[in-house]
Design a protein around this motif. Structure first.
Motif, PDB file in Angstrom:
ATOM      1  N   LYS A 221       0.805  -1.226   0.000  1.00 37.59           N
ATOM      2  CA  LYS A 221       0.000   0.000   0.000  1.00 37.59           C
ATOM      3  C   LYS A 221       0.840   1.279   0.000  1.00 37.59           C
ATOM      4  N   SER A 222       1.888   1.277   0.788  1.00 38.60           N
ATOM      5  CA  SER A 222       2.788   2.428   0.863  1.00 38.60           C
ATOM      6  C   SER A 222       4.119   1.886   1.373  1.00 38.60           C
ATOM      7  N   PRO A 223       5.179   2.689   1.303  1.00 33.32           N
ATOM      8  CA  PRO A 223       6.463   2.178   1.804  1.00 33.32           C
ATOM      9  C   PRO A 223       6.609   2.370   3.313  1.00 33.32           C
ATOM     10  N   TYR A 224       5.557   2.887   3.975  1.00 36.57           N
ATOM     11  CA  TYR A 224       5.708   3.309   5.368  1.00 36.57           C
ATOM     12  C   TYR A 224       5.031   2.390   6.376  1.00 36.57           C
ATOM     13  N   LEU A 225       5.657   2.304   7.564  1.00 42.57           N
ATOM     14  CA  LEU A 225       5.099   1.554   8.686  1.00 42.57           C
ATOM     15  C   LEU A 225       4.916   2.499   9.862  1.00 42.57           C
ATOM     16  N   TYR A 226       4.018   2.097  10.775  1.00 42.03           N
ATOM     17  CA  TYR A 226       3.783   2.899  11.978  1.00 42.03           C
ATOM     18  C   TYR A 226       3.447   1.956  13.136  1.00 42.03           C
ATOM     19  N   PRO A 227       4.030   2.196  14.328  1.00 48.86           N
ATOM     20  CA  PRO A 227       3.773   1.292  15.452  1.00 48.86           C
ATOM     21  C   PRO A 227       2.439   1.574  16.150  1.00 48.86           C
ATOM     22  N   LEU A 228       1.698   0.522  16.468  1.00 49.02           N
ATOM     23  CA  LEU A 228       0.468   0.685  17.239  1.00 49.02           C
ATOM     24  C   LEU A 228       0.800   1.360  18.569  1.00 49.02           C
ATOM     25  N   TYR A 229      -0.085   2.212  19.054  1.00 56.38           N
ATOM     26  CA  TYR A 229       0.070   2.990  20.291  1.00 56.38           C
ATOM     27  C   TYR A 229       1.064   4.138  20.165  1.00 56.38           C
ATOM     28  N   GLY A 230       1.532   4.419  18.945  1.00 56.32           N
ATOM     29  CA  GLY A 230       2.311   5.640  18.760  1.00 56.32           C
ATOM     30  C   GLY A 230       3.812   5.460  18.789  1.00 56.32           C
ATOM     31  N   LEU A 231       4.503   6.507  18.350  1.00 54.87           N
ATOM     32  CA  LEU A 231       5.953   6.457  18.217  1.00 54.87           C
ATOM     33  C   LEU A 231       6.664   6.337  19.560  1.00 54.87           C
ATOM     34  N   GLY A 232       5.980   6.744  20.639  1.00 56.73           N
ATOM     35  CA  GLY A 232       6.559   6.647  21.970  1.00 56.73           C
ATOM     36  C   GLY A 232       6.950   5.213  22.307  1.00 56.73           C
ATOM     37  N   GLU A 233       6.364   4.245  21.606  1.00 60.36           N
ATOM     38  CA  GLU A 233       6.712   2.843  21.823  1.00 60.36           C
ATOM     39  C   GLU A 233       8.156   2.553  21.422  1.00 60.36           C
ATOM     40  N   LEU A 234       8.692   3.339  20.464  1.00 56.85           N
ATOM     41  CA  LEU A 234      10.046   3.064  19.969  1.00 56.85           C
ATOM     42  C   LEU A 234      11.114   3.314  21.031  1.00 56.85           C
ATOM     43  N   PRO A 235      11.188   4.522  21.620  1.00 62.51           N
ATOM     44  CA  PRO A 235      12.208   4.706  22.667  1.00 62.51           C
ATOM     45  C   PRO A 235      12.029   3.708  23.805  1.00 62.51           C
ATOM     46  N   GLN A 236      10.778   3.393  24.137  1.00 61.76           N
ATOM     47  CA  GLN A 236      10.566   2.443  25.243  1.00 61.76           C
ATOM     48  C   GLN A 236      11.075   1.055  24.894  1.00 61.76           C
ATOM     49  N   GLY A 237      10.926   0.665  23.622  1.00 62.20           N
ATOM     50  CA  GLY A 237      11.437  -0.631  23.184  1.00 62.20           C
ATOM     51  C   GLY A 237      12.944  -0.707  23.349  1.00 62.20           C
ATOM     52  N   PHE A 238      13.639   0.379  22.957  1.00 62.75           N
ATOM     53  CA  PHE A 238      15.093   0.395  23.092  1.00 62.75           C
ATOM     54  C   PHE A 238      15.508   0.467  24.561  1.00 62.75           C
ATOM     55  N   ALA A 239      14.694   1.138  25.384  1.00 62.44           N
ATOM     56  CA  ALA A 239      14.991   1.202  26.810  1.00 62.44           C
ATOM     57  C   ALA A 239      14.937  -0.201  27.414  1.00 62.44           C
ATOM     58  N   ARG A 240      13.934  -0.988  26.993  1.00 58.83           N
ATOM     59  CA  ARG A 240      13.834  -2.366  27.499  1.00 58.83           C
ATOM     60  C   ARG A 240      15.045  -3.178  27.078  1.00 58.83           C
ATOM     61  N   LEU A 241      15.475  -2.961  25.827  1.00 55.96           N
ATOM     62  CA  LEU A 241      16.645  -3.680  25.322  1.00 55.96           C
ATOM     63  C   LEU A 241      17.853  -3.380  26.197  1.00 55.96           C
ATOM     64  N   SER A 242      18.069  -2.077  26.443  1.00 54.72           N
ATOM     65  CA  SER A 242      19.215  -1.652  27.230  1.00 54.72           C
ATOM     66  C   SER A 242      19.162  -2.279  28.622  1.00 54.72           C
ATOM     67  N   ALA A 243      17.941  -2.333  29.184  1.00 53.47           N
ATOM     68  CA  ALA A 243      17.789  -2.906  30.521  1.00 53.47           C
ATOM     69  C   ALA A 243      18.184  -4.387  30.539  1.00 53.47           C
ATOM     70  N   ILE A 244      17.851  -5.116  29.473  1.00 54.79           N
ATOM     71  CA  ILE A 244      18.232  -6.541  29.389  1.00 54.79           C
ATOM     72  C   ILE A 244      19.744  -6.683  29.481  1.00 54.79           C
ATOM     73  N   TYR A 245      20.458  -5.709  28.906  1.00 47.86           N
ATOM     74  CA  TYR A 245      21.933  -5.771  28.895  1.00 47.86           C
ATOM     75  C   TYR A 245      22.553  -5.058  30.081  1.00 47.86           C
ATOM     76  N   GLY A 246      21.752  -4.789  31.098  1.00 52.47           N
ATOM     77  CA  GLY A 246      22.314  -4.244  32.323  1.00 52.47           C
ATOM     78  C   GLY A 246      22.321  -2.731  32.410  1.00 52.47           C
ATOM     79  N   GLY A 247      21.748  -2.044  31.426  1.00 57.51           N
ATOM     80  CA  GLY A 247      21.664  -0.580  31.482  1.00 57.51           C
ATOM     81  C   GLY A 247      20.731  -0.147  32.608  1.00 57.51           C
ATOM     82  N   THR A 248      21.037   1.015  33.222  1.00 55.75           N
ATOM     83  CA  THR A 248      20.199   1.516  34.310  1.00 55.75           C
ATOM     84  C   THR A 248      19.403   2.720  33.823  1.00 55.75           C
ATOM     85  N   TYR A 249      18.090   2.728  34.054  1.00 62.46           N
ATOM     86  CA  TYR A 249      17.228   3.847  33.645  1.00 62.46           C
ATOM     87  C   TYR A 249      16.689   4.588  34.839  1.00 62.46           C
TER      88      TYR A 249
END
Ligand code: NAG
Length: 448
Positions: A221-249
């Protein structure tokens, strides 16, 4: 927090969260802090709707017609992901995709002389489009075939064009394409913001058009994708990743001082304590004295109870208004999403207009876009400064990100991430290498 870290990151915007995730995966000890109580900084998605009204100092609370406030997740900075683009590659490499659900944007449109048209980017679409006359369609179709086959390692496919020397203007001339076709090719397919690319070597533009066509081919349909519940999900996804590897938030942390000794960063002071570090990443709002203003962006968040006219009732779309069509120097973009993406109440649509400010009456500049959206139920206007670092971090080891620009995709954000990565590590961010290593790195993480 009285500890020593390899990297301290300030601000939880997408750029900072991706870098924090990548550094954690690489084995660095990371401390990530934000002065706000929520993730995302400038690129947050605001929920509930009451908070959006407060943020824009609107009188009163949202009317009943807006439905439940909790159903809203409104992006402050509208952007889509190119299906084959750099951000999707970063999401796949880091496997942050497992925290997210995406939907394909239903259509991509371009503005010509007051009307909007579907962006044609395949041969079939080009032949069916009402955007061009009959002869122009045939020439454009030939051009698309040429671009699809173009291979820098095979001179036969270039038909005499030198990818490093011939300009894009020369290539358009070779196919005898008219001004309107040049406008939508450069701005809606290659996604340039200005016309400077016309006199540069054509190879980048050809790659960009290929990226568009290949992204489109992936979902149709188009070349674009969008995450359900908004773009704010993206930084949170990376924050979870960092936490798995021992990062502190840590959220809600006032930053009192960035401590520098002999010109080099050594730590960050918050609530009287100092956390020490070797390198610092932050968005410009944490260190204004090492950044400069390079322009302004106007954004209008518009809530509507109908889809946009002439988009076949798409529940999501992008519209690009090429600068030439409205006598400007920068394009105007419209991103629209809706209840179908869990960012608005049932039956509601959120369209966000954005462009680089050129005059002292920016709201008047976006009128051609506003006219496409009428009637609008509620409008939220913001004008923000664009900053970029003056300190490249070589001596100070302080790495400041750029403010998100007016474009409606993440390619420029990813360029900034790769640039900071290169300055921090002295090596290029190599997608291919990361992709090869992906299984080694994530074999362990999957067990945790
Ligand atoms: C919508 O389509 C109608 C009929 O084709 C056309 O006259 C009108 O200009 C279009 N408006 C826009 C904003 O595209």
């Amino acid at each position: 927090m009285n500890e020593e870290y390899d990297v301290i990151v300030l601000g939880t915007g997408l750029t900072e969260c991706i870098l924090s995730g990548i550094m954690s995966v690489k084995g660095k000890k990371v401390l990530h802090m934000d002065r706000n109580s929520y993730y995302g900084g400038e690129s947050a998605s605001i929920t509930p709707l009451e908070d959006l009204y407060k943020r824009f100092s609107m009188p009163g609370s949202p009317p009943e017609s807006m439905g439940k406030g909790r159903d809203w997740n409104v992006d402050l900075i509208p952007k889509f992901l190119m299906a084959n683009g750099q951000l999707v590659r970063m999401l796949l490499i880091t496997q942050v995709t497992r925290y997210l659900d995406f939907k394909v944007i239903e259509g991509s449109f371009v503005y010509k002389k007051g009307s909007i048209y579907k962006v044609p980017s395949t041969e079939t679409e080009a032949l069916a489009s009402s955007l061009m006359g009959l002869f122009e369609k045939r020439r454009f179709r030939k051009f698309l075939v040429y671009v699809a086959n173009f291979d820098e390692n095979d001179p036969k496919t270039m038909e005499g064009v030198d990818p490093k020397k011939s300009t894009m203007r020369d290539v358009y001339k070779k196919f005898d394409l008219g001004q309107d076709v040049v406008d939508f090719t450069g701005h809606a397919l290659a996604l340039y913001r200005t016309d400077e690319y016309l006199d540069l070597p054509c190879v980048d533009t050809i790659h960009r058009i290929k990226l568009y066509s290949e992204s489109l081919a992936r979902y149709g349909k188009s070349p674009y994708l969008y995450p359900l519940y908004g773009l704010g999900e993206l930084p949170q996804g990376f924050a979870r990743l960092s936490a798995i590897y021992g990062g502190t938030y840590m959220l809600n942390k006032p930053i009192e001082e960035i401590v520098v000794e002999n010109g080099k960063v050594v730590g960050v002071k918050s609530e009287g304590e100092i956390a020490r570090c070797k390198q610092l990443i932050c968005d410009p709002s944490y260190l204004m004295e090492r950044a400069k203003k390079v322009g302004q962006v106007i954004r209008l968040i518009c809530i509507m109870n109908h889809p946009i006219k002439n988009t076949s009732d798409a529940n999501s779309c992008q519209i690009i208004i090429p600068q030439n069509q409205v006598n400007r120097k920068h394009d105007i973009y419209v991103c629209m999403i809706s209840y179908a993406h869990n960012v608005a109440a049932q039956g509601k649509y959120v369209a966000i207009i954005s462009t680089t400010v050129e005059t002292n009456d920016p709201e008047k500049e976006v009128k051609p876009a506003l006219d496409l959206l009428e009637p609008i139920e509620q409008k939220f206007v913001s004008i923000s400064d664009l900053h970029e670092p003056t300190d490249m971090g070589t001596d100070s080891q302080v790495f400041i990100s750029r403010t998100y620009d007016a474009t409606t995709h993440f390619e420029t954000t990813c360029d900034d991430i790769k640039d900071i990565y290169r300055r921090m590590t002295g090596t290029e961010f190599d997608f291919a290498e990361m992709e090869r290593k992906q299984n080694d790195i994530f074999g362990d993480a999957a067990d945790q």
